[in-house]
Design an enzyme around this catalytic site. Structure first.
Site, PDB file in Angstrom:
ATOM      1  N   GLU A  10     -45.183  20.405  11.423  1.00 44.85           N
ATOM      2  CA  GLU A  10     -45.360  19.018  11.459  1.00 44.85           C
ATOM      3  C   GLU A  10     -45.174  18.312   9.968  1.00 44.85           C
ATOM      4  OE1 GLU A  10     -46.309  17.032  15.139  1.00 44.85           O
ATOM      5  OE2 GLU A  10     -48.232  18.081  14.890  1.00 44.85           O
ATOM      6  N   GLU A  62     -48.601  23.846  20.171  1.00 47.93           N
ATOM      7  CA  GLU A  62     -49.570  22.897  20.744  1.00 47.93           C
ATOM      8  C   GLU A  62     -49.612  22.952  22.128  1.00 47.93           C
ATOM      9  OE1 GLU A  62     -49.217  21.631  16.603  1.00 47.93           O
ATOM     10  OE2 GLU A  62     -47.670  22.125  17.947  1.00 47.93           O
TER      11      GLU A  62
END
Length: 266
Positions: A120, A140
């Site tokens: 990210e 995730e």
């Protein structure tokens, strides 16, 4: 020059090198690291002598994502900095480049793990170099979590949507070569060579007119989602004033005199 327990800062000429420094945890994000990152971005923004930034990791890893225990306050290092997070509840998002974009180009030098929060942060950088054995991925969903660092928005704008959705929905790892193949990184180099390659690119940027570099970066991002007509208008507004700067005049003189330009701030 700043820095914290888990984030080291050094200068290489006109390049600010920020190193995630928690190798025993594959540089998982901690309070100290987030505060150090944010301070590093601000230092680069405010110091005109800094013309580029390189972000890398210590110990053969880039970043293995968020240390959830650290953020929950379970006795992890960096407790003395928790007041910084309370004073600015947005600080961790700025540190991760979700809510802050540095004026100077940011080059990522990736070795080893660059997963979850690491991938990210990567999406907030401008140019990306990876070692051959680097690993990328957004894990995730495998943990029942959401990649809230910006990936559901940014990734589809940076790589083809089919690849973005596969990465987001499968939670599987990607090799450096596969990441390069889908456009997530720009260079793959032998292991251990990512930082040297990133610094080489930084030096090429540093040799250019700093006002032009900053304006070009700003224009690319601010026009990304505009129509072509609106984008061209915004580009002209951003770019035309550059022609009247001391940088531009020095570049023209240097070209005419067949020498290397010596850019200084106007």
């Amino acid at each position: 020059m700043g820095g914290t327990e888990h984030l080291t800062v050094r200068r290489e000429g006109a390049t600010l090198v920020l190193t995630l420094n928690r190798p025993e945890a594959k540089n998982a994000l901690s309070i100290s690291m987030l505060v150090g990152l944010y301070d590093g971005w601000i230092e680069a923004d405010e110091d005109d002598g800094i013309r580029s930034i390189v972000l890398t990791g210590a110990g053969g890893a880039f970043c293995a994502g968020m240390d959830l225990k650290a953020l929950a306050g379970q006795g992890m290092a960096g407790e003395h900095l928790r007041d910084r997070l309370k004073a600015d509840p947005d600080l961790h998002w700025k540190a991760m480049l979700r809510h802050h974009r540095p004026r100077k180009p940011v080059i990522a030098a990736v070795e080893g793990h660059c997963v979850a929060g690491g991938t990210e942060i990567l999406q907030g950088t401008d140019i990306r170099v990876a070692g051959e054995s680097a690993t990328f991925g957004l894990f995730e969903v495998k943990r029942g979590l959401f990649p809230i660092g910006g990936s559901t928005v940014r990734l589809q704008r940076q790589i083809p949507r089919t690849h973005a959705l596969e990465m987001l929905l499968t939670g599987r790892p990607y090799s450096a070569r596969e990441a390069a193949g889908i456009g997530l990184v720009g260079h793959v180099v032998p292991d251990g060579g990512a930082l040297d390659k990133a610094l080489e690119i930084a030096e090429q940027i540093n040799a250019c007119g700093p006002l032009a570099v900053e304006a070009v970066k700003a224009s690319v991002y601010e026009t990304a989602e505009l129509t072509e007509t609106d984008g061209l208008a915004a580009e002209l507004k951003r770019g035309w004033p550059i022609f009247d700067t001391a940088d531009a005049k020095e570049g023209a003189r240097a070209f005419a005199e067949k020498r290397v330009p010596d850019y200084k701030r106007a």
